[in-house]
Enzyme design. Structure first.
Site, PDB file in Angstrom:
ATOM      1  N   TYR A 108     -11.996   1.260   9.741  1.00  0.00           N
ATOM      2  CA  TYR A 108     -12.453   2.237   9.381  1.00  0.00           C
ATOM      3  C   TYR A 108     -13.752   0.616   7.606  1.00  0.00           C
ATOM      4  O   TYR A 108     -14.408   1.309   6.820  1.00  0.00           O
ATOM      5  CB  TYR A 108     -12.728   3.911   8.347  1.00  0.00           C
ATOM      6  CG  TYR A 108     -11.500   3.403   7.640  1.00  0.00           C
ATOM      7  CD1 TYR A 108     -11.518   2.804   6.811  1.00  0.00           C
ATOM      8  CD2 TYR A 108     -10.498   4.665   8.065  1.00  0.00           C
ATOM      9  CE1 TYR A 108      -9.820   3.527   5.902  1.00  0.00           C
ATOM     10  CE2 TYR A 108      -9.774   5.161   7.941  1.00  0.00           C
ATOM     11  CZ  TYR A 108      -9.387   4.446   6.748  1.00  0.00           C
ATOM     12  OH  TYR A 108      -7.802   5.060   6.140  1.00  0.00           O
ATOM     13  N   LYS A 109     -12.733   0.061   7.436  1.00  0.00           N
ATOM     14  CA  LYS A 109     -12.592  -1.037   6.559  1.00  0.00           C
ATOM     15  C   LYS A 109     -13.662  -1.465   7.428  1.00  0.00           C
ATOM     16  O   LYS A 109     -15.464  -1.747   7.392  1.00  0.00           O
ATOM     17  CB  LYS A 109     -11.466  -1.311   6.141  1.00  0.00           C
ATOM     18  CG  LYS A 109     -10.987  -0.280   5.351  1.00  0.00           C
ATOM     19  CD  LYS A 109      -9.283  -0.676   4.457  1.00  0.00           C
ATOM     20  CE  LYS A 109      -8.423   0.762   4.275  1.00  0.00           C
ATOM     21  NZ  LYS A 109      -6.854   0.570   4.132  1.00  0.00           N
ATOM     22  N   ASP A 128       0.364  -4.663   8.296  1.00  0.00           N
ATOM     23  CA  ASP A 128      -0.005  -4.174   8.325  1.00  0.00           C
ATOM     24  C   ASP A 128      -1.663  -4.683   7.760  1.00  0.00           C
ATOM     25  O   ASP A 128      -1.841  -5.263   7.168  1.00  0.00           O
ATOM     26  CB  ASP A 128       0.152  -3.265   7.158  1.00  0.00           C
ATOM     27  CG  ASP A 128      -1.103  -1.918   6.912  1.00  0.00           C
ATOM     28  OD1 ASP A 128      -2.190  -2.421   7.650  1.00  0.00           O
ATOM     29  OD2 ASP A 128      -0.801  -0.677   6.586  1.00  0.00           O
ATOM     30  N   PHE A 145       0.479  -1.401  -0.270  1.00  0.00           N
ATOM     31  CA  PHE A 145      -0.013   0.275   0.217  1.00  0.00           C
ATOM     32  C   PHE A 145       0.952   1.152   0.019  1.00  0.00           C
ATOM     33  O   PHE A 145       2.226   1.453   0.838  1.00  0.00           O
ATOM     34  CB  PHE A 145      -0.864  -0.405   1.302  1.00  0.00           C
ATOM     35  CG  PHE A 145      -2.362   0.631   1.392  1.00  0.00           C
ATOM     36  CD1 PHE A 145      -3.838   1.097   0.508  1.00  0.00           C
ATOM     37  CD2 PHE A 145      -2.207   2.111   2.153  1.00  0.00           C
ATOM     38  CE1 PHE A 145      -4.270   1.669   0.343  1.00  0.00           C
ATOM     39  CE2 PHE A 145      -2.660   2.890   2.434  1.00  0.00           C
ATOM     40  CZ  PHE A 145      -4.847   2.894   0.829  1.00  0.00           C
ATOM     41  N   ARG A 165     -11.948  -3.542  -8.029  1.00  0.00           N
ATOM     42  CA  ARG A 165     -12.111  -4.832  -6.802  1.00  0.00           C
ATOM     43  C   ARG A 165     -13.337  -4.407  -6.348  1.00  0.00           C
ATOM     44  O   ARG A 165     -14.327  -3.480  -6.140  1.00  0.00           O
ATOM     45  CB  ARG A 165     -11.496  -4.181  -5.724  1.00  0.00           C
ATOM     46  CG  ARG A 165      -9.972  -3.663  -5.765  1.00  0.00           C
ATOM     47  CD  ARG A 165      -8.802  -3.489  -4.318  1.00  0.00           C
ATOM     48  NE  ARG A 165      -9.253  -2.399  -3.991  1.00  0.00           N
ATOM     49  CZ  ARG A 165      -8.876  -1.885  -2.534  1.00  0.00           C
ATOM     50  NH1 ARG A 165      -8.496  -2.470  -1.875  1.00  0.00           N
ATOM     51  NH2 ARG A 165      -9.514  -0.128  -2.709  1.00  0.00           N
TER      52      ARG A 165
END
Ligand SMILES: *Cc1c(COP(=O)(O)O)cnc(C)c1O
Length: 410
Positions: free
Chosen positions: A229-230, A204, A126, A379
């Site tokens: 928040y995912k 991560d 990321f 995605r």
């Protein structure tokens, strides 16, 4: 091919079939939300809890709220640890953004390995993580070694063993679930390979937490960070978490010495003396409203159970892959995620040369929200507690029709 009736049957027999109704649905009934891995949906209970906290805690208690807000960062950390990370209490704080947490733990790890000369990161990691590590490497004169992992299967323990054996590596930083392909790495295997070479590993967990039954204590993980928040549904900008294994806490010092990490913060003393527990990884005042939302949403996950959420992630993504095989493989799409459910997290990546355009039209003309990752990845990220199986079927059907409408000339 799976029929729409069969997808409805999956909803009927779903042990978590009552959970979708516990999330706020947008007013447009045709909208299908498949971007749960970017921003999880809002649980009704969290909307109510936040409104209550705003009015009764902030509004009525005012500064007295600190009587119970103090320590919330660690209480929510314990809740996440127990619910989704297989982590005993006293090892997690929730505050700051994930990126800042990553900087703090990476920096502390590098200080603890003063003889190390390199940091290992995946080339496909990321961006924010790579930028942080690039900055740390520059500032300290360290070498950044890029791991060229398989684009679909992600980093393997033998590759980590090879790269760490070659140099004097201080830190290995990797994602447990790849934000692109969804590949699930071998947490214990990679951690062991790095430790055997004397390196610390910083995981991560942003795309993994809430989608995978993670066992941090069992895998003897030293350091980890992740997003709330995912798949934890904590809301836009909700704070990230930092996990530091109990045994290494006092050996590590974080780089931003603030009063929330201070031994006796209200003594307002002259010198910084870090707390002797995980609290030393805090810096300043944490975002209380964000923490309140995370706490409420993680309670919902606890009620569902991480094992059942994980199972649901596997079945949802398997339905995506089955319909991809039947409908999209013949129409120019390729699977860019692992085929085996146990080798992936909670989302599926499809490759198509015109993915950007497809993503936009799928949302604008067909009401299906997915996301695009440059240059050619679409995605599909179900919200793991709220997307219905029949919604997956309908979304894939609309994607198939979009491909046909444009006759391959997308
Ligand atoms: C989502 C995500 C982030 C986000 O970091 P923020 O600081 O919250 O913007 C970082 N790393 C990974 C791997 C992610 O998936």
């Amino acid at each position: 091919v799976v029929s729409r009736d069969a997808a409805e049957e999956l909803d009927r027999i779903d042990p978590l079939r009552d959970f979708p109704a516990r999330f706020v649905a947008p007013p447009d009934p045709g909208r299908i939300y498949l971007n749960g891995n970017s921003l999880g949906p809002l649980p009704h209970a969290t909307a109510a809890r936040l409104a209550d906290a705003v009015l009764h805690e902030w509004g009525h208690q005012q500064v007295d709220g600190w009587d119970h807000w103090l320590g919330l960062s660690e209480r929510v950390g314990n809740l996440i640890g127990q619910t989704a990370l297989g982590a005993a209490a006293g090892q997690i704080v929730v505050a700051d953004s994930t990126t800042v947490q990553l900087y703090k733990l990476a920096s502390a790890a590098l200080d603890a390995r003063p003889d190390g000369t390199a940091i290992v990161v995946d080339r496909g990691e990321f961006p924010s993580d790579r930028y942080v590590l690039e900055g740390l490497a520059d500032a300290r004169g360290l070498r950044l070694i890029y791991l060229d992992s398989h684009p679909v299967h992600g980093p393997q323990p033998h590759a980590v063993a090879r790269v760490t054996a070659a140099g004097n590596v201080a830190l290995v930083c990797l994602s447990l679930v790849s934000y692109r392909s969804g590949a699930l790495a071998d947490l214990a295997g990679v951690t062991r390979a790095a430790r055997d070479a004397g390196a610390l590993t910083l995981w991560d967990l942003s795309h993994a937490v809430g989608a995978v039954d993670i066992l941090l204590d069992d895998a003897q993980v030293d350091l980890a960070v992740g997003c709330t928040y995912k798949h934890l549904n904590g809301g836009p900008g909700s704070p990230g978490f930092a996990f530091v294994r109990r045994d290494v806490q006092t050996a590590l010092r974080q780089p931003i010495q603030g009063w929330f990490g201070q031994e006796d913060m209200f003594a307002m003393g002259p010198a910084y003396i870090p707390r002797a527990d995980v609290g030393r990884f805090q810096t300043g005042t944490p975002p209380i409203l964000g923490l309140v939302a995370v706490e409420s949403s993680v309670r919902l996950l606890a009620e569902a159970g991480i094992d059942r959420a994980r199972r649901r992630a596997e079945v949802l993504t398997r339905l995506v892959v089955d319909l991809f095989d039947a409908w999209l493989a013949p129409r120019g799409f390729a699977l860019a995620s692992p085929r085996e459910p146990h080798q992936r997290g909670g989302h599926i990546a499809l490759r198509h040369p015109d993915a950007e355009n497809i993503c936009r039209r799928l949302q604008d003309d067909h009401g299906v929200v997915t996301d695009f990752r440059s240059p050619d990845i679409l995605r599909i990220g179900p919200a793991l507690l709220s997307t219905r199986f029949v919604e997956i079927w309908d979304a894939m059907d609309r994607l198939r029709r979009l491909a046909d409408e444009t006759g391959g000339g997308l």
